[in-house]
Enzyme design. Structure first.
Site, PDB file in Angstrom:
ATOM      1  N   ASP A  45     110.185  20.341  58.644  1.00 24.24           N
ATOM      2  CA  ASP A  45     108.810  19.840  58.584  1.00 24.24           C
ATOM      3  C   ASP A  45     108.679  18.791  57.471  1.00 24.24           C
ATOM      4  O   ASP A  45     107.923  17.822  57.596  1.00 24.24           O
ATOM      5  CB  ASP A  45     107.843  21.003  58.336  1.00 24.24           C
ATOM      6  CG  ASP A  45     107.708  21.892  59.556  1.00 24.24           C
ATOM      7  OD1 ASP A  45     107.899  21.389  60.675  1.00 24.24           O
ATOM      8  OD2 ASP A  45     107.429  23.095  59.393  1.00 24.24           O
ATOM      9  N   GLY A  46     109.404  19.004  56.379  1.00 26.61           N
ATOM     10  CA  GLY A  46     109.377  18.040  55.271  1.00 26.61           C
ATOM     11  C   GLY A  46     109.874  16.666  55.717  1.00 26.61           C
ATOM     12  O   GLY A  46     109.372  15.627  55.257  1.00 26.61           O
ATOM     13  N   ASN A 120      99.567  17.232  55.549  1.00 29.15           N
ATOM     14  CA  ASN A 120      99.436  18.646  55.152  1.00 29.15           C
ATOM     15  C   ASN A 120      98.276  18.860  54.194  1.00 29.15           C
ATOM     16  O   ASN A 120      97.402  19.654  54.471  1.00 29.15           O
ATOM     17  CB  ASN A 120     100.704  19.113  54.432  1.00 29.15           C
ATOM     18  CG  ASN A 120     101.734  19.709  55.361  1.00 29.15           C
ATOM     19  OD1 ASN A 120     101.470  19.936  56.540  1.00 29.15           O
ATOM     20  ND2 ASN A 120     102.918  19.954  54.835  1.00 29.15           N
TER      21      ASN A 120
HETATM   22  P1  NAP Z   1     109.807  21.526  49.918  1.00 28.74           P
HETATM   23  O1  NAP Z   1     109.330  22.163  48.640  1.00 28.74           O
HETATM   24  O2  NAP Z   1     111.244  21.107  50.010  1.00 28.74           O
HETATM   25  O3  NAP Z   1     109.504  22.483  51.183  1.00 28.74           O
HETATM   26  C1  NAP Z   1     108.413  23.281  51.258  1.00 28.74           C
HETATM   27  C2  NAP Z   1     108.461  24.155  52.517  1.00 28.74           C
HETATM   28  O4  NAP Z   1     107.243  23.931  53.233  1.00 28.74           O
HETATM   29  C3  NAP Z   1     109.598  23.876  53.476  1.00 28.74           C
HETATM   30  O5  NAP Z   1     110.118  25.119  53.913  1.00 28.74           O
HETATM   31  C4  NAP Z   1     108.905  23.137  54.623  1.00 28.74           C
HETATM   32  O6  NAP Z   1     109.543  23.357  55.875  1.00 28.74           O
HETATM   33  C5  NAP Z   1     107.571  23.819  54.624  1.00 28.74           C
HETATM   34  N1  NAP Z   1     106.504  23.085  55.292  1.00 28.74           N
HETATM   35  C6  NAP Z   1     106.178  21.769  55.228  1.00 28.74           C
HETATM   36  N2  NAP Z   1     105.109  21.502  56.000  1.00 28.74           N
HETATM   37  C7  NAP Z   1     104.766  22.684  56.574  1.00 28.74           C
HETATM   38  C8  NAP Z   1     103.735  23.066  57.471  1.00 28.74           C
HETATM   39  N3  NAP Z   1     102.838  22.192  57.910  1.00 28.74           N
HETATM   40  N4  NAP Z   1     103.644  24.386  57.829  1.00 28.74           N
HETATM   41  C9  NAP Z   1     104.524  25.298  57.385  1.00 28.74           C
HETATM   42  N5  NAP Z   1     105.520  24.993  56.524  1.00 28.74           N
HETATM   43  C10 NAP Z   1     105.635  23.703  56.128  1.00 28.74           C
HETATM   44  O7  NAP Z   1     108.886  20.263  50.171  1.00 28.74           O
HETATM   45  P2  NAP Z   1     108.847  19.274  51.403  1.00 28.74           P
HETATM   46  O8  NAP Z   1     109.867  19.676  52.412  1.00 28.74           O
HETATM   47  O9  NAP Z   1     108.870  17.888  50.860  1.00 28.74           O
HETATM   48  O10 NAP Z   1     107.395  19.586  51.979  1.00 28.74           O
HETATM   49  C11 NAP Z   1     106.239  19.284  51.252  1.00 28.74           C
HETATM   50  C12 NAP Z   1     105.280  20.397  51.521  1.00 28.74           C
HETATM   51  O11 NAP Z   1     105.729  21.557  50.841  1.00 28.74           O
HETATM   52  C13 NAP Z   1     103.884  20.169  50.988  1.00 28.74           C
HETATM   53  O12 NAP Z   1     103.105  19.426  51.885  1.00 28.74           O
HETATM   54  C14 NAP Z   1     103.400  21.591  50.780  1.00 28.74           C
HETATM   55  O13 NAP Z   1     102.636  22.048  51.874  1.00 28.74           O
HETATM   56  C15 NAP Z   1     104.651  22.427  50.724  1.00 28.74           C
HETATM   57  N6  NAP Z   1     104.698  23.136  49.451  1.00 28.74           N
HETATM   58  C16 NAP Z   1     104.435  24.456  49.481  1.00 28.74           C
HETATM   59  C17 NAP Z   1     104.392  25.172  48.301  1.00 28.74           C
HETATM   60  C18 NAP Z   1     104.081  26.630  48.367  1.00 28.74           C
HETATM   61  O14 NAP Z   1     103.954  27.154  49.469  1.00 28.74           O
HETATM   62  N7  NAP Z   1     103.942  27.273  47.237  1.00 28.74           N
HETATM   63  C19 NAP Z   1     104.645  24.555  47.080  1.00 28.74           C
HETATM   64  C20 NAP Z   1     104.916  23.195  47.095  1.00 28.74           C
HETATM   65  C21 NAP Z   1     104.933  22.480  48.296  1.00 28.74           C
HETATM   66  P3  NAP Z   1     110.963  22.725  56.267  1.00 28.74           P
HETATM   67  O15 NAP Z   1     111.980  23.590  55.556  1.00 28.74           O
HETATM   68  O16 NAP Z   1     110.997  22.881  57.744  1.00 28.74           O
HETATM   69  O17 NAP Z   1     110.999  21.296  55.804  1.00 28.74           O
END
Ligand code: NAP
Length: 262
Positions: A45-46, A120
């Site tokens: 998704d990222g 997101n």
């Molecule tokens: P990352 O820190 O490498 O990955 C964050 C995780 O979020 C990955 O497992 C990614 O899936 C998943 N993800 C991204 N969009 C999603 C969605 N719409 N629904 C469910 N899961 C999703 O960062 P990144 O890959 O660059 O992604 C950025 C996103 O990370 C941000 O938009 C934010 O939503 C999320 N994030 C979450 C947290 C948290 O939950 N505490 C903290 C920081 C950021 P994939 O492995 O398939 O790429």
């Protein structure tokens, strides 16, 4: 059909990108990295977030297809061993285009206003300690916030950061933004609502910085350090992200498969 491919950069994703190009050439697809109609995102998704921001200026002409090389994603529905099937269907069938809401984020600092679009979410987090900010909804004071930060998510982002902070999962056909708290301070002196709220399309919220503070603003995967934030204004964008669906990919199935082991 004009297409391009973006991969996560790991060896498997790169290998699949190479295979996709080979299969696409056999079907006489035209590779166009600058003006694609279909963007194939290979990774997770990222990776799709990065693909969207790369093609943000052409969002009305572009539709995305996600191939995952790890676990099933919210944006990536094709598996690594389904490339041949995908290319065949792409050559023979018209996709169903589904369009999901985005967030429009206007950030005002002492030097002016910068606009962003998020797939997101946008988050505001403190660097030096507690974030102190005022949240207005539709230009009226809603609450004073003290805590680690605030997440403003789209329905697509409701399964990402928003879910980790206890926000609700929202079907992407609902045009709304969700404001969720990250570890708010609640005691006899400081008070926030404590639950997340959903704003409909014609509403907006504004977050004003209420102390001298260094903040990190995130827009999807992008991190921006801001020393002089005045406000962040958020609303449902008039723009949408388009996905080319060559087979059904029901949202609640994705939720079940991602979070529930049934
Ligand atoms: P990352 O820190 O490498 O990955 C964050 C995780 O979020 C990955 O497992 C990614 O899936 C998943 N993800 C991204 N969009 C999603 C969605 N719409 N629904 C469910 N899961 C999703 O960062 P990144 O890959 O660059 O992604 C950025 C996103 O990370 C941000 O938009 C934010 O939503 C999320 N994030 C979450 C947290 C948290 O939950 N505490 C903290 C920081 C950021 P994939 O492995 O398939 O790429």
């Amino acid at each position: 059909m004009k297409y391009t491919v973006i991969d996560r950069g790991d060896s498997l994703s790169k290998e699949l990108a190479g295979r996709f190009h080979a299969l696409a050439a056999e079907r006489k697809f035209i590779r166009s990295d600058k003006e694609p109609e279909i963007v194939i995102s290979i990774g997770g998704d990222g990776t799709l977030l990065q693909a969207f921001h790369k093609h943000i200026d052409r969002h009305e002409q572009v539709a995305f297809v996600g191939i995952h090389t790890g676990h099933l994603g919210f944006f990536a529905d094709w598996k690594k061993d389904e490339l041949d099937t995908l290319v065949q269907i792409m050559a023979e069938e018209k996709p169903n285009i589904v369009r999901y809401p985005l967030a429009e984020i206007e950030v005002e600092t002492s030097t002016g206003i910068t606009k962003y679009i998020a797939v997101n979410e946008a988050t505001i987090k403190g660097v030096d300690g507690t974030v102190v900010s005022q949240i207005n909804i539709n230009d009226e004071l809603f609450e004073m916030f003290r805590g680690d930060g605030i997440v403003i998510s789209t329905p697509s982002g409701s399964t990402a950061y928003n879910k980790s902070v206890g926000g609700a999962i929202v079907h992407p056909y609902i045009e709304a933004l969700q404001i969720a708290e990250i570890a708010s301070i609640n005691n006899r002196v400081f008070r926030t609502l404590g639950s997340s709220v959903l704003l409909p399309k014609h509403h907006h919220c504004e977050i004003f910085s209420r102390k001298e503070q260094r903040l990190v603003l995130t827009i999807d995967h992008l991190n921006i350090l801001i020393k002089d934030l005045r406000s962040v204004r958020c609303r449902v964008s008039n723009q949408k992200i388009s996905f080319a669906r060559y087979r059904p990919f029901p949202f609640w199935n994705r939720v079940r498969e991602a979070f529930l082991d049934v």
